[in-house]
Design an enzyme around this catalytic site. Structure first.
Site, PDB file in Angstrom:
ATOM      1  NE  ARG A 277      23.995 -38.969 -72.370  1.00  0.00           N
ATOM      2  CZ  ARG A 277      23.735 -40.007 -73.278  1.00  0.00           C
ATOM      3  NH1 ARG A 277      22.775 -40.808 -73.365  1.00  0.00           N
ATOM      4  NH2 ARG A 277      24.700 -39.641 -74.316  1.00  0.00           N
TER       5      ARG A 277
ATOM      6  CB  SER B 267      25.013 -31.520 -64.708  1.00  0.00           C
ATOM      7  OG  SER B 267      25.808 -30.651 -64.631  1.00  0.00           O
TER       8      SER B 267
ATOM      9  CG  ASP C  38      22.570 -36.034 -78.739  1.00  0.00           C
ATOM     10  OD1 ASP C  38      23.759 -36.639 -78.188  1.00  0.00           O
ATOM     11  OD2 ASP C  38      21.634 -35.902 -78.141  1.00  0.00           O
TER      12      ASP C  38
ATOM     13  CG  ASN D  15      25.411 -35.470 -61.554  1.00  0.00           C
ATOM     14  OD1 ASN D  15      25.891 -35.346 -60.831  1.00  0.00           O
ATOM     15  ND2 ASN D  15      25.384 -35.854 -62.951  1.00  0.00           N
TER      16      ASN D  15
ATOM     17  NE  ARG E 149      28.979 -38.110 -79.211  1.00  0.00           N
ATOM     18  CZ  ARG E 149      28.563 -37.846 -77.878  1.00  0.00           C
ATOM     19  NH1 ARG E 149      27.446 -38.107 -77.361  1.00  0.00           N
ATOM     20  NH2 ARG E 149      29.540 -37.636 -76.837  1.00  0.00           N
TER      21      ARG E 149
ATOM     22  CB  VAL F 266      32.178 -31.293 -69.911  1.00  0.00           C
ATOM     23  CG1 VAL F 266      31.335 -30.637 -70.841  1.00  0.00           C
ATOM     24  CG2 VAL F 266      31.996 -32.946 -70.388  1.00  0.00           C
TER      25      VAL F 266
HETATM   26  N1  LIG Z   1      24.570 -32.769 -71.899  1.00  0.00           N
HETATM   27  C1  LIG Z   1      25.480 -33.350 -72.503  1.00  0.00           C
HETATM   28  O1  LIG Z   1      25.611 -33.676 -73.835  1.00  0.00           O
HETATM   29  C2  LIG Z   1      26.824 -33.975 -71.855  1.00  0.00           C
HETATM   30  C3  LIG Z   1      26.687 -34.144 -70.299  1.00  0.00           C
HETATM   31  N2  LIG Z   1      27.839 -34.482 -69.826  1.00  0.00           N
HETATM   32  C4  LIG Z   1      27.708 -34.359 -68.175  1.00  0.00           C
HETATM   33  O2  LIG Z   1      28.536 -33.605 -67.557  1.00  0.00           O
HETATM   34  C5  LIG Z   1      28.814 -33.492 -66.399  1.00  0.00           C
HETATM   35  C6  LIG Z   1      30.428 -33.445 -66.286  1.00  0.00           C
HETATM   36  O3  LIG Z   1      31.062 -34.394 -67.014  1.00  0.00           O
HETATM   37  P1  LIG Z   1      32.737 -34.290 -66.824  1.00  0.00           P
HETATM   38  O4  LIG Z   1      33.248 -32.947 -67.111  1.00  0.00           O
HETATM   39  O5  LIG Z   1      33.291 -35.421 -67.962  1.00  0.00           O
HETATM   40  O6  LIG Z   1      33.001 -34.744 -65.391  1.00  0.00           O
HETATM   41  P2  LIG Z   1      34.269 -34.274 -64.554  1.00  0.00           P
HETATM   42  O7  LIG Z   1      34.008 -35.211 -63.269  1.00  0.00           O
HETATM   43  O8  LIG Z   1      35.582 -34.476 -65.100  1.00  0.00           O
HETATM   44  O9  LIG Z   1      34.072 -32.918 -63.947  1.00  0.00           O
HETATM   45  C7  LIG Z   1      32.964 -32.496 -63.251  1.00  0.00           C
HETATM   46  C8  LIG Z   1      33.460 -31.357 -62.150  1.00  0.00           C
HETATM   47  O10 LIG Z   1      32.406 -30.945 -61.542  1.00  0.00           O
HETATM   48  C9  LIG Z   1      32.918 -30.626 -60.024  1.00  0.00           C
HETATM   49  N3  LIG Z   1      31.923 -30.295 -59.253  1.00  0.00           N
HETATM   50  C10 LIG Z   1      31.130 -31.375 -58.517  1.00  0.00           C
HETATM   51  N4  LIG Z   1      30.333 -30.820 -57.703  1.00  0.00           N
HETATM   52  C11 LIG Z   1      30.254 -29.407 -57.650  1.00  0.00           C
HETATM   53  C12 LIG Z   1      29.845 -28.557 -57.219  1.00  0.00           C
HETATM   54  N5  LIG Z   1      28.878 -28.424 -56.164  1.00  0.00           N
HETATM   55  N6  LIG Z   1      30.361 -27.112 -57.615  1.00  0.00           N
HETATM   56  C13 LIG Z   1      30.937 -26.762 -58.278  1.00  0.00           C
HETATM   57  N7  LIG Z   1      31.777 -27.859 -59.083  1.00  0.00           N
HETATM   58  C14 LIG Z   1      31.404 -29.140 -58.927  1.00  0.00           C
HETATM   59  C15 LIG Z   1      33.943 -31.724 -60.100  1.00  0.00           C
HETATM   60  O11 LIG Z   1      34.970 -31.389 -58.844  1.00  0.00           O
HETATM   61  C16 LIG Z   1      34.535 -31.938 -61.206  1.00  0.00           C
HETATM   62  O12 LIG Z   1      35.770 -31.259 -61.413  1.00  0.00           O
HETATM   63  C17 LIG Z   1      28.491 -35.031 -66.179  1.00  0.00           C
HETATM   64  O13 LIG Z   1      27.301 -34.996 -65.497  1.00  0.00           O
HETATM   65  C18 LIG Z   1      28.213 -35.730 -67.529  1.00  0.00           C
HETATM   66  O14 LIG Z   1      27.409 -36.618 -67.587  1.00  0.00           O
HETATM   67  C19 LIG Z   1      29.272 -34.810 -70.451  1.00  0.00           C
HETATM   68  C20 LIG Z   1      29.250 -34.571 -71.663  1.00  0.00           C
HETATM   69  C21 LIG Z   1      28.171 -34.100 -72.539  1.00  0.00           C
HETATM   70  O1  LIG Z   2      27.487 -40.189 -72.340  1.00  0.00           O
HETATM   71  C1  LIG Z   2      27.451 -39.542 -71.521  1.00  0.00           C
HETATM   72  O2  LIG Z   2      27.200 -39.782 -70.447  1.00  0.00           O
HETATM   73  C2  LIG Z   2      27.923 -38.121 -71.644  1.00  0.00           C
HETATM   74  C3  LIG Z   2      27.090 -37.443 -72.574  1.00  0.00           C
HETATM   75  O3  LIG Z   2      26.038 -37.014 -72.290  1.00  0.00           O
HETATM   76  C4  LIG Z   2      27.355 -37.635 -73.942  1.00  0.00           C
HETATM   77  O4  LIG Z   2      28.564 -37.747 -74.201  1.00  0.00           O
HETATM   78  O5  LIG Z   2      26.670 -37.682 -74.994  1.00  0.00           O
END
Ligand SMILES: NC(=O)C1=CN([C@@H]2O[C@H](COP(=O)(O)OP(=O)(O)OC[C@H]3O[C@@H](n4cnc5c(N)ncnc54)[C@H](O)[C@@H]3O)[C@@H](O)[C@H]2O)C=CC1
Ligand SMILES: O=C([O-])CC(=O)C(=O)O
Length: 308
Positions: free
Chosen positions: A88, A119, A148, A95, A151, A11
């Protein structure tokens, strides 16, 4: 305009890419805890600049927050994503600690920063940032509803067999599989209510497909989505950076609006240079109010698991 993105994973990198492609920011700093990872992503992205025609400078940092100093906006994507079959909410254990440390390090180096929390579980992580940082509420924004709603529009266009640019709709409530409240009664095709075109059961299908949008992608991908999340964050960042006063549903601390208080949950807000410049209170039907109340109860239950 200096923007930091913490977490250079799926992300974070997607969000940095969309910000750069829109060419409104002078600098994007990507920061990650994994040695060399943010630097690598930044270099790879910079090598797209001449191809994609942007001038935004992208740099990377491994845990060195001095490189983020003076950021106007920071996006928190650090943390673990869910795997198929998970909610989530199950991510809270890992997290919460990450979001707490990251937000305090960001503010230490950029006291005037506006934070966008991504996050998960996002509404609870946004509330945690309120409880632990002392930043004013207009500077703490949770991203969920913008995604959302995108989507929702995708599913509406599919059902209507219409181009996405023809449809409009919004999702409020918690960013969770059960808690989202897609406002189907307000959704339109070129200002005509979608109920003019769709049967009740098809509209309900659109609502259900929207609510499980993230879970559906997680099942297909083996991890959660990143393109639409990155694009949604970049839209929020642009609205703030360019002082657009654009309306998005965002998670914000409510103090009586919508009859709710002491939680962060998705409601329409206006985003401009000061972050959240106004919470917009729209008229909801009794059924929508009841869904919002139920969603708030779910978010509060997850908030109850936080340890400050
Ligand atoms: N609010 C929303 O609509 C959405 C939320 N998310 C959330 O976003 C978060 C990230 O998702 P992705 O990018 O797919 O995961 P990912 O695993 O690809 O990337 C997360 C990154 O955070 C880094 N990280 C972990 N601890 C850290 C710290 N203390 N300091 C700095 N970096 C750190 C990791 O090394 C990793 O590179 C997840 O919690 C996911 O559920 C994802 C999509 C939509
Ligand atoms: O589905 C998940 O866990 C990540 C997120 O929040 C989304 O893509 O809406």
């Amino acid at each position: 305009m200096k923007i930091t993105v913490v977490g250079a994973g799926a992300v974070g990198a997607s969000c940095a890419e969309y910000i750069a492609m829109k060419n409104f920011a002078s600098e994007v700093v990507l920061l990650d805890i994994k040695e060399g990872y943010a630097e690598g992503k930044a270099m790879d992205l910079m090598q797209t600049a001449s191809l994609n025609g942007f001038d935004t400078k992208i740099t990377g940092s491994t845990s060195d927050y001095s490189k983020t100093a003076g950021s106007d906006i920071a996006v928190i994507t650090s943390g673990i994503p869910r795997k198929p079959g998970m909610t989530r909410e199950e991510l809270i254990g890992i997290n919460a600690g990450i979001v707490k440390t990251v937000s305090s390090s960001l503010i230490e180096h950029s006291p005037n920063v506006i934070l966008i929390v991504v996050s998960n579980p996002m509404d609870t992580m946004t509330y945690l940032v309120h409880k632990t940082t002392g930043l004013p509420k207009h500077k703490i924004i949770g991203m969920g509803g913008a995604l959302d709603s995108a989507r929702f529009k995708y599913r509406l266009a599919e059902a209507l067999e219409a181009p996405i640019s023809d449809v409009d709709g919004m999702v409020i409530g918690g960013h969770s599989d059960k808690g989202m409240v897609p406002l189907i009664g307000h959704a339109t095709r070129n200002s005509v209510k979608v109920s003019e075109f769709l049967a009740e059961n098809r509209m309900q299908q659109v609502v259900e497909d929207t609510k499980v949008g993230g879970a559906t992608l997680t099942k297909l991908l083996g991890t959660s989505a990143w393109y639409a999340p990155g694009a949604a964050v970049s839209g929020l960042v642009q609205a703030i950076a360019c002082d657009q006063k654009k309306m998005f549903p965002c998670s914000t601390l409510l103090e009586g609006e919508y009859g709710l208080e002491d939680l962060c949950i998705g409601v329409p807000v206006l985003l401009g240079r000061n972050g959240i410049e106004k919470v917009v209170e729209i008229e909801l039907s009794d059924a929508e109010k009841a869904k919002m109340q139920e969603s708030a109860e779910g978010v509060k239950k997850t908030n109850g698991l936080l340890q400050f």
